[in-house]
Design a protein around this motif. Structure first.
Motif, PDB file in Angstrom:
ATOM      1  N   LYS A 141       0.575  -1.009  -0.013  1.00  0.00           N
ATOM      2  CA  LYS A 141       0.068   0.119   0.018  1.00  0.00           C
ATOM      3  C   LYS A 141       1.101   1.100  -0.368  1.00  0.00           C
ATOM      4  CE  LYS A 141      -4.943  -1.268   1.949  1.00  0.00           C
ATOM      5  NZ  LYS A 141      -5.329  -1.462   3.419  1.00  0.00           N
ATOM      6  N   SER A 142       1.683   1.617   0.927  1.00  0.00           N
ATOM      7  CA  SER A 142       2.639   2.172   0.506  1.00  0.00           C
ATOM      8  C   SER A 142       3.250   2.343  -0.016  1.00  0.00           C
ATOM      9  CB  SER A 142       3.615   2.237   1.799  1.00  0.00           C
ATOM     10  OG  SER A 142       2.990   2.548   2.766  1.00  0.00           O
ATOM     11  N   GLU A 165       2.450   1.349  -2.931  1.00  0.00           N
ATOM     12  CA  GLU A 165       1.643   2.221  -4.365  1.00  0.00           C
ATOM     13  C   GLU A 165       1.426   3.762  -4.713  1.00  0.00           C
ATOM     14  OE1 GLU A 165      -2.866   1.732  -5.683  1.00  0.00           O
ATOM     15  OE2 GLU A 165      -2.040   0.562  -4.383  1.00  0.00           O
ATOM     16  N   LYS A 166       1.138   4.412  -2.636  1.00  0.00           N
ATOM     17  CA  LYS A 166       1.421   5.341  -2.664  1.00  0.00           C
ATOM     18  C   LYS A 166       2.682   6.482  -3.383  1.00  0.00           C
ATOM     19  CE  LYS A 166      -1.420   5.693   1.662  1.00  0.00           C
ATOM     20  NZ  LYS A 166      -1.608   5.947   2.662  1.00  0.00           N
TER      21      LYS A 166
END
Length: 293
Positions: free
Chosen positions: A65-66, A68-69
């Motif tokens: 998720k990080s 992807e950010k």
């Protein structure tokens, strides 16, 4: 965003990458100018400026998720399609330009000569009239002297080793992201231009990877420096770059002389090169930002 709109946007970015790549491979024409005309220059510089080595840390930790950010922060999809377009154009046109240099060296270098001279003048014209002070003139003269000296050196002595290609990539990529400055011309000055074209034609991965790796390192190291210089010392920088390009055309003059000298056809190609840059500048002024993504 709807899927249709997303496809149209990414296809538009790919086309702009093709245009940038076509210009980036021709000495004297700047892909940065195309980015400026099509309204993606600021987005490109921002995306490049946000790239940092730490981007891979979340991936190594399994924190997708990080990661992807981080990709969103550097505008990864935009860069992916843009770089894809640039790469496709470079591979396609490398064969054409290499053929022209082998069969019509004098005419081709004369065309490059015209492109460089016109680009140099236009860079200086970017400076507001009131800012063309004695200081700007001194930087212009220093640039001319530096370019003349560099063009008089023997770049062939550098050879074509992987470290030399890496270093060339570091310098050339910085030029490519500046409107008006040609990264291909930097490779020409360092005697790597035709060698790199041949490497692209043969898809010689060690040479290509070395050059690209140098470019990536150059972006990471110098993109913020370039932004700072353009923001705080724009007049001095543009004056010096103008002089550097004007002084270094000594090398092109020598290449034309060694290819048979100047005749009417060579002069015609020289004028044609000037007219191409003038036409691009007219388009930039008339349609600046009207093709924004």
């Amino acid at each position: 965003m709807k899927i249709y709109d997303l496809i149209v946007e990414n296809f538009s970015i790919l086309i702009k990458g093709l245009l940038m790549g076509t210009c980036d491979i021709i000495p004297g024409v700047s892909g940065g100018t195309i980015a400026l005309i099509t309204g993606i220059y600021e987005r490109l510089i921002t995306a490049i400026g946000n790239i940092r080595p730490a981007i891979v840390v979340p991936l190594l930790k399994g924190d997708f998720k990080s990661f992807e950010k981080e990709l969103e922060r550097i505008d990864f999809v935009f860069l992916l399609f843009l770089v894809g377009g640039i790469g496709l154009a470079v591979i396609t046109f490398a064969r054409i330009i290499l053929y022209l240099l082998e069969v019509y060296p004098g005419l081709t270098y004369s065309f490059f000569f015209g492109l460089i001279v016109a680009s140099s003048v236009l860079i200086f014209l970017e400076i507001e009239y009131e800012a063309r002070t004695i200081k700007a003139g001194l930087f212009l003269i220093c640039g001319i002297i530096a370019g003349f000296v560099i063009a008089g050196l023997n770049p062939a002595s550098l050879g074509h080793s992987l470290p030399v290609l890496f270093f060339t990539g570091m310098i050339a990529i910085c030029a490519m992201i500046l409107p008006g400055i040609s990264g291909a011309y930097i490779t020409l000055l360092m005697n790597q231009y035709e060698y790199l074209l041949a490497a692209l034609k043969a898809v010689s991965l060690p040479e290509i990877i070395s050059y690209i790796a140098g470019g990536l390192i150059g972006l990471l190291m110098f993109s913020k420096v370039l932004k700072y210089l353009l923001k705080n010392h724009q007049v001095s920088m543009l004056s010096f770059l103008t002089g550097l390009m004007l002084g270094s055309v000594r090398m092109l003059f020598n290449k034309i002389e060694s290819a048979g000298g100047f005749d009417l056809s060579v002069i015609f190609l020289f004028i044609s090169g000037i007219l191409v840059i003038v036409a691009m500048e007219w388009i930039k002024r008339k349609y600046d930002g009207k093709f924004r993504v």
